[in-house]
Design an enzyme around this catalytic site. Structure first.
Site, PDB file in Angstrom:
ATOM      1  CD  GLU A 159       5.208  -3.278  -3.935  1.00 23.79           C
ATOM      2  OE1 GLU A 159       5.219  -2.042  -4.169  1.00 23.79           O
ATOM      3  OE2 GLU A 159       4.404  -4.060  -4.440  1.00 23.79           O
TER       4      GLU A 159
ATOM      5  CB  CYS B 195       3.487   0.161  -6.568  1.00 27.45           C
ATOM      6  SG  CYS B 195       3.842  -1.562  -7.006  1.00 27.45           S
TER       7      CYS B 195
ATOM      8  N   GLY C 108       1.893   2.690   5.346  1.00 24.17           N
ATOM      9  CA  GLY C 108       2.972   1.779   5.715  1.00 24.17           C
ATOM     10  C   GLY C 108       3.717   2.233   6.957  1.00 24.17           C
TER      11      GLY C 108
ATOM     12  N   GLY D 131       0.822  -1.199   0.000  1.00 25.21           N
ATOM     13  CA  GLY D 131       0.000   0.000   0.000  1.00 25.21           C
ATOM     14  C   GLY D 131       0.858   1.252   0.000  1.00 25.21           C
ATOM     15  CB  SER D 132      -0.052   4.758   0.588  1.00 20.84           C
ATOM     16  OG  SER D 132      -0.548   4.776   1.924  1.00 20.84           O
TER      17      SER D 132
END
Length: 478
Positions: free
Chosen positions: A254, A288, A237, A232-233
């Site tokens: 990630e 991403c 994170g 995620g962001s």
């Protein structure tokens, strides 16, 4: 496919769990609810974790051949019904058929089969210890319950690499799905159930955004949860990593990226233009690894821009509609980034100066040039069909520009000189560099992850398997 009366349940211990607390899932293409999903409570979260814990002793003792057979069967089910599962993704997140049915799902299926093929190769080692008359072994063992917190933009890929890798290595798992794509994750869990996975090994919950902090923190703090993975962001994170740190839980992350494609003066411009357009606009730019910045040598920048515009026009002709981003809120954010950049002196190469004028969550693919460093888009991940083009004079300048970001996920380098490409790749502060291909490149054979603000640890391949295993050293006297 949308049906407002459909309610997507939680899946705990192989059973559908429903109750009165639900959330509406809004289809970006229509702006209307496509279905609802049950919103988990903290009690549901505890039940999911404790169910996974109860299933762990038996599952961890299964033979590699048993696990492999289930994963291969799951891949076959996904492949046989690929149009149905792609339809869920297209409805929930507005993905086009190319991204859903011909990119995300095939990659997820390939990952599942690759993981299945690696299970039998998981083994420890027999090192030689210093003391005479003593021997040792190092075992590779599953952690126990692995919590996966996953994003919406490639649900089947994220579900496979989180849940299937955990299952393959003898762990059990709870997946906390994105509220944007709960049906995709529920469907994936049902696929594994149909493939013969015992109840309790793979559990899925979703919840309203306002409930997520309590639900997620409850699971991270639970003693049975031994390992966490998050996709995620970077902003989210950081919060999750902080909670994991407070609870001393290891985490694989990630996160996002501000990915650059460097185009040198000797590059094949037709190739570079095509790859940059694909890297920037595949899945409506919501990847991403997507190309956020094209960095072109000044001597070929004008020619490259013309070829990119031509490639984008051809790309648009192949599509029946404008790409959809995941929500109207995401569209508004992107439109604000464009408006601010133009107000600060950026040039509009392609797109609209009023991008918010399109219907629902659709967004015109946009290219900006000469973006100033006082614009948010200069620093922030776009995560949409929006890319900027800038120029450089020297190799050092291109490398410094690419590295001057908190992120470090992927990069691309376009040059006919492989030695130069490899030398530049060595100096880039990213998790992956793709020479003469787009920044979007994820496949089972390659470790996937970043450095700096793009996270730590790796999914995929041998490194990805090891993320879900813990080493235990055992010594004895001969």
């Amino acid at each position: 496919m949308a049906n407002k009366s459909t309610i997507i349940p939680l899946l705990i211990n192989g059973e559908d769990i429903t109750h009165s607390s639900t959330l509406e899932v809004i289809s970006p293409a229509t702006g209307e609810a496509c279905w609802s999903a049950v919103s988990a409570t903290s009690e549901d979260a505890v039940q999911a974790v404790e169910t996974a814990q109860a299933a762990f002793p038996a599952w961890s003792k299964t033979k590699p051949s048993t696990r492999s057979a289930i994963l291969l069967k799951a891949a076959d089910i996904l492949e046989t019904n690929v149009a149905k599962y792609a339809g869920y993704m297209m409805t929930e997140m507005g993905a086009d058929i190319g991204s859903a049915q011909f990119f995300v799902l095939p990659l997820a299926i390939a990952m599942c089969r690759d993981i299945a093929g690696r299970i039998a190769s998981v083994c420890g080692s027999v090192p030689v210890v210093a003391k005479e008359g003593q021997s040792a072994m190092v075992w590779k063992e599953p952690y126990g319950v692995c919590l996966g917190i996953v994003a919406w933009n490639a649900p089947y890929v994220f579900g496979i690499r989180s849940a299937a890798t955990a299952i393959a290595t003898g762990n059990t798992t709870v997946i906390k799905s994105s509220e944007m794509t709960p049906r995709c994750y529920y469907a994936l869990a049902q696929v594994f159930k149909e493939a013969g996975l015992p109840d309790g090994v793979f559990n899925v919950i979703s919840c309203r955004p306002q409930d997520a902090p309590l639900v997620v923190n409850t699971m991270i703090a639970h003693p049975a949860v031994k390992k966490v993975n998050f996709t995620g962001s970077a902003a989210t994170g950081r919060i999750i990593a902080r909670t994991c740190g407070e609870n001393l839980k290891p985490i694989l992350m990630e996160l996002g990226g501000k990915n650059s494609a460097i185009v040198f003066e000797d590059a094949d411009l037709d190739k570079a233009a095509g790859e940059c357009v694909a890297g920037a606009f595949l899945n409506a730019g919501q990847i991403c690894m997507g190309t956020d910045r094209i960095v072109a040598h000044s001597s070929i920048a004008s020619a490259l821009i013309e070829k990119i515009k031509s490639q984008l026009a051809a790309f648009a002709k192949q599509a029946d509609t404008l790409p959809n981003v995941v929500s109207v809120a995401s569209k508004t954010r992107l439109a604000t980034l464009v408006s601010e950049a133009l107000a600060n002196g950026a040039q509009l190469v392609a797109g609209s100066p009023t991008p918010s004028s399109t219907p629902q969550a659709s967004f015109i693919p946009t290219i900006l040039a000469n973006v100033k460093d006082n614009s948010k888009i200069y620093h922030e991940e776009a995560f949409g069909p929006l890319v900027s083009i800038s120029t450089f004079e020297t190799e050092d300048e291109a490398i410094a520009f690419t590295n001057a970001t908190p992120y470090g996920l992927h990069a691309a380098v376009f040059t006919k000189d492989l030695r130069r490409g490899l030398a530049v790749a060595k100096r880039l502060e990213v998790g992956a560099v793709h020479i003469n291909s787009m920044t979007v490149h994820d496949e089972p054979a390659l470790p996937m992850g970043g450095v700096k603000g793009s996270g730590w640890g790796r999914f995929n391949a041998d490194e990805g398997m090891k993320e879900f295993l813990v080493s235990k050293a055992v010594t004895w006297d001969d």
